[in-house]
Scaffold this active site. Structure first.
Site, short mmCIF file in Angstrom:
data_model
loop_
_atom_site.label_atom_id
_atom_site.label_comp_id
_atom_site.label_asym_id
_atom_site.label_seq_id
_atom_site.Cartn_x
_atom_site.Cartn_y
_atom_site.Cartn_z
CD GLU A 16 -4.43 4.38 -1.45
OE1 GLU A 16 -4.57 4.87 -0.31
OE2 GLU A 16 -5.31 4.45 -2.32
CG ASP B 268 -1.98 1.08 1.15
OD1 ASP B 268 -3.07 0.76 0.63
OD2 ASP B 268 -1.72 2.22 1.57
#
Length: 587
Positions: free
Chosen positions: A501, A458
């Protein structure tokens, strides 16, 4: 039938959009997903030039996203939000409210409307519609409009017969005389002006006379349509002239033979006339039979052309004994050449030594299967075949009708790619990643000493990049990370975008310790990467969580939960680091 491939393709197309990450992120309100959805819709329209519109319409009936093209030969464009319309009054919208979610249904075949009026010039259209729901609450519809004129042109491209398409009220939708199209809207005569037997045509599944044949089309529509075929006047005139010419030659030959035999066998004149009278009666019977046969052949030809793209009949050794012109054309041969073929000459998937055995396994019950054919030029096409054994007075034969599905297969492959590939990063989607993880879980239970590491990654502070530099810059960062992952993973590994993301990795044959070294290399590369935006140089980092598939794992949820907890630990401990899941993290 030309409609069949259309409905299959359109259902696959709208389903692939519904299952795409771009659309699902848009539904959940992701800020950068509108552009991604519009780009996906544009790509779909580019790959299928008969798409007129792709729209998402919300639960109030308002268009939210719309791409469209005005004509077949134009590129599709995104419609500005100021030009979006309220279509809550349209039947295909309010009828969707009570229909099952995520199930495709099709509108009536009709004309396109803009701002409540039929668009001129007329644009025949048909809509594929998918109702949407969230926790059983109606959330609007996904809808694709198709230009139907190309399909109409395909239907009417038949040199031997005239084609009419009508609805259950006898109104003409499509006519071989273009001025007669869409009688409901133009006020021009309907089907009854062409056929005195209109009621019989509309009441029966199939109906025919000496001049026409009709069949009701069984399509996934509430609207009932009927197709009418009649031999065109030019072909009938040619047949009549051909018969007259044959009779002329026959009469001349008969007269010549009569004269010669009369001169030579004058003594047998009386006996000759008796025989000739008998022969004349026989000739008339043969002519009558020939006319019936010609009529039957003409009708059978109509049936064959309506039923399939290519019909062929084989003997028990696989030799061609009958075929349609379309089958010869499909294989790239003339009809004369095609009659010399054996099934081994074109079958490209079944080994030659197994073909006869394969054919003999069929019965008199129709069976459908897919295979590949080799054309005269050596190219390979994919086909769908319906076949069975038939028994006639002349013996037992293998009947088959083939349809070229090469383009359909190509389209299905493209749609599968669109449905399983993230449009922005070109990595597998969340669903595709989870599907592969399920496969690896099953494989790890079957194989001993086969470690599989599952990794979640992430980006750190990604929201601030979007807020500061804009979503386009954020997208560039995501693509840069995806390129690094693609460079680093092996062919046997999987890298996917899980949403926003967040990324995921599946590393086969890799335990947790090996995964630490591998992911630290990725983390270092990402930290060293940069992106120029104007005068600014952007850098960013990533946090990584690792777990390993265990023998007691029964589903992927537990695995993902462990990797997510390890990722959370990496964030908590300062970001830009790699963490392995430990049992104390479960507390």
């Amino acid at each position: 039938m030309v409609f069949s491939a259309f409905f299959t393709r359109s259902e696959n197309t709208i389903t692939s959009i519904r299952e795409s990450d771009s659309f699902n992120q848009f539904l959940t309100g992701s800020s950068s997903s509108r552009q991604s959805l519009e780009e996906l819709a544009l790509a779909m329209a580019k790959s299928q030039n008969d798409i007129m519109k792709i729209r998402y319409i919300d639960e109030s009936g308002m268009e939210v996203v719309r791409i469209e093209r005005d004509r077949l030969d134009e590129p599709a464009t995104v419609v500005a939000q100021s030009q979006l319309q309220d279509i809550a009054h349209r039947y295909f919208y309010y009828e969707s409210i009570g229909r099952p979610a995520d199930k495709v249904w099709f509108s009536d075949l009709d004309l396109n409307m803009e701002h409540g009026k039929v668009e001129v010039p007329y644009k025949p259209t048909l809509r594929a519609i998918m109702p949407l729901a969230d926790q059983q609450a109606f959330k609007g519809i996904l809808i694709i409009n198709y230009f139907m004129q190309p399909l109409f042109d395909n239907l009417t491209n038949a040199p031997l017969y005239n084609v009419i398409l009508a609805d259950e009220d006898g109104e003409v939708l499509m006519h071989y005389d273009p001025d007669r199209n869409w009688s409901r809207y133009t006020g021009r005569p309907g089907l009854s002006s062409d056929l005195p037997d209109t009621d019989m045509v509309l009441q029966h599944d199939t109906y025919g006379t000496s001049t026409f044949f009709s069949r009701q089309l069984h399509l996934p529509l509430s609207q009932k349509l009927v197709l009418i075929l009649s031999l065109n006047s030019k072909y009938l005139a040619f047949q009549e002239a051909h018969i007259k010419q044959n009779l002329k030659y026959s009469s001349g030959i008969t007269l010549f033979i009569t004269t010669i035999f009369g001169l030579i066998f004058a003594g047998l004149l009386n006996k000759f006339f008796v025989a000739y009278a008998s022969q004349g009666k026989h000739i008339n019977e043969l002519k009558s039979l020939n006319r019936r046969i010609q009529n039957l052949l003409q009708k059978n030809r109509v049936y064959m052309e309506m039923a399939s793209d290519g019909i062929h009949v084989l003997d028990q050794q696989g030799n061609v004994v009958a075929l349609s012109h379309s089958f010869a054309t499909m294989l790239g041969y003339t009809e004369q050449e095609a009659y010399q073929l054996n099934v081994r000459d074109w079958e490209a998937e079944i080994p030659p030594e197994q073909i006869t055995k394969n054919i003999s396994s069929f019965t008199d019950k129709p069976k459908r299967f897919e295979t590949k054919h080799r054309r005269k030029d050596g190219s390979i096409i994919e086909v769908e075949i319906n076949s069975k054994w038939i028994t006639t007075d002349d013996g037992i034969f293998f009947y088959a009708s083939s349809r070229d599905i090469t383009e359909r297969k190509k389209m299905e492959k493209e749609l599968r790619k669109l449905a399983t590939t993230d449009f922005l990063t070109q990595l597998p989607t969340r669903r595709a990643f989870f599907d592969q993880l399920s496969i690896e879980l099953e494989r790890s239970h079957r194989k001993k000493n086969h470690p599989v590491a599952i990794i979640m990654l992430d980006l750190d502070h990604f929201k601030s990049i979007n807020d500061t530099y804009g979503h386009r810059t954020g997208d560039d960062v995501l693509k840069q990370v995806a390129n690094i992952l693609h460079d680093e993973v092996r062919k046997v590994d999987v890298a996917g975008r899980l949403g926003g993301e967040e990324f995921g990795l599946i590393l086969t044959g890799t335990d947790e310790e090996m995964a630490i070294h591998f992911t630290n290399r990725i983390r270092t590369r990402i930290a060293a990467a940069s992106l120029r935006v104007g005068d600014n140089i952007i850098t960013y980092t990533i946090s990584i969580g690792i777990t390993e598939i265990r023998k007691d794992d029964s589903d992927i949820d537990a695995i993902l939960e462990r990797a997510d907890r390890a990722l959370y630990q990496a964030k908590t401990l300062g970001r830009n680091r790699v963490e392995i899941y430990r049992e104390e993290q479960a507390v």
